[in-house]
Design an enzyme around this catalytic site. Structure first.
Site, PDB file in Angstrom:
ATOM      1  CG  HIS A 162      -1.751   1.236   1.331  1.00 34.70           C
ATOM      2  ND1 HIS A 162      -2.797   1.494   0.469  1.00 34.70           N
ATOM      3  CD2 HIS A 162      -1.708   2.297   2.185  1.00 34.70           C
ATOM      4  CE1 HIS A 162      -3.363   2.636   0.790  1.00 34.70           C
ATOM      5  NE2 HIS A 162      -2.713   3.152   1.826  1.00 34.70           N
ATOM      6  CE  LYS A 180      -0.237   6.290   2.432  1.00 30.60           C
ATOM      7  NZ  LYS A 180      -0.928   6.645   3.702  1.00 30.60           N
ATOM      8  CG  ASP A 196      -5.204   2.240  -2.623  1.00 32.18           C
ATOM      9  OD1 ASP A 196      -4.956   2.530  -1.429  1.00 32.18           O
ATOM     10  OD2 ASP A 196      -6.078   1.420  -2.955  1.00 32.18           O
ATOM     11  NE  ARG A 239      17.847  16.798  14.500  1.00 28.42           N
ATOM     12  CZ  ARG A 239      17.937  18.011  15.025  1.00 28.42           C
ATOM     13  NH1 ARG A 239      17.921  18.171  16.340  1.00 28.42           N
ATOM     14  NH2 ARG A 239      18.049  19.061  14.232  1.00 28.42           N
TER      15      ARG A 239
END
Length: 314
Positions: free
Chosen positions: A146, A167, A185, A252
């Site tokens: 997906h 997205k 999708d 990070r």
């Protein structure tokens, strides 16, 4: 998962133009196919093609000049025995290459055993190269993922992430910046060799992008032919996360590049935090440019570590 069959007539039609072959025997067996037994007997789709031999059954058997000479250059009894032996190999298809004429006994055997036989003027080596590539793709491991799969700056990039982070809207912005859409999708992924994943769009969703509040957009119709791609090789996964997820689960500055396993192949991965005011499209393109540098052997983080080490020594 893998598809488990491909029929002789489908393969014949797929290469009728390229290999210019003719169907010379076994026409009644047009639906003869590779099955699960054939696939289990081979380590990959490429192993389902080979020269005539008695060691590996279930292959497409290619017969060039030497193979035909082997079948016809002995006593009549030995020739008949060699030809009859082919039946026990259970080949899905026999292919005469190099413009060779089929021995009458071989034609009769194919008709009796209902084994399709094609004939082509092309070289045996060329036929093997073409069919190995075709069968390797057909029997490749595959899965679905997906996300939004795109061509960004020439790199195949899968955009994934938590629900509701935009997205598809990000994909639309990247398309407006000159990048290309492969699939939205649902993305079909295929491992076409030991190190390469290829992504394609399901036929049902071709050229379509769903944007909340607008609905389905025909990207090809709106932006033109250059805004869509038929397939790309997956080189990077961009995963979008919320601020709390970023702080809880990711460093990070990761010391080692992140990867995600896709069909047994490690694919580079970057994490981008989504917060109001950030230009995510610019960040994605920057991540792609950085990945391109890494693929060329330039690692900015390691260069910084080395710089820091030298500064400490001084």
């Amino acid at each position: 998962m893998k598809p488990t069959v491909v029929s002789a007539d489908v393969m014949f039609e797929a290469f009728r133009g390229l290999l210019r072959w003719e169907w010379v025997a076994g026409l009644g067996a047009s639906e003869r196919r590779f099955d699960e037994v054939a696939v289990r007997a081979a380590t990959s789709g490429a192993d389902l093609v080979g020269y005539l031999n008695y060691i590996h059954p279930y292959r497409v058997q290619i017969m060039g000049t030497r193979e035909v000479a082997y079948l016809t250059s002995a006593t009549p009894e030995d020739c008949a025995r060699r030809i009859a032996r082919i039946v026990t190999l259970e080949p899905p298809v026999l292919i005469l290459a190099d413009g060779q004429a089929a021995p009458d006994a071989l034609l009769s055997m194919c008709e009796r055993a209902q084994i399709p036989m094609f004939s082509t003027q092309e070289s045996a080596a060329f036929v093997i190269d073409v069919l190995r590539a075709y069968l390797a793709k057909h029997f490749a491991d595959r899965t679905s993922m997906h996300g939004v799969f795109m061509d960004i700056l020439g790199l195949g990039v899968m955009i994934t992430g938590e629900s509701g982070l935009g997205k598809s809207e990000l994909g639309l912005e990247l398309i407006s910046r000159g990048n290309g859409l492969v699939a939205d999708d649902a993305v079909d992924l295929f491992r076409i060799n030991q190190t390469t994943i290829e992504g394609r769009c399901p036929e049902l969703l071709q050229n379509l992008l769903e944007v909340r509040g607008i609905g389905l957009l025909d990207i090809r119709g709106i932006f033109g032919e250059t805004a869509v791609r038929r397939k790309m090789r997956l080189k990077l996964i961009v995963h979008l996360v919320r601020k709390e997820t970023m702080e809880r689960e990711y460093e990070r500055l990761p010391y080692e590049p992140l990867t995600q396993d896709v069909l047994g192949v490690p694919v580079r991965k970057v994490i981008i935090q989504v917060v109001a005011g950030r230009n995510i499209a610019v960040l994605v393109e920057a991540a792609v440019r950085n990945t391109i540098l890494q693929l060329r052997g330039i690692d900015t983080y390691q260069e910084f570590v080395e710089r820091h080490r030298k500064a400490m020594e001084e």
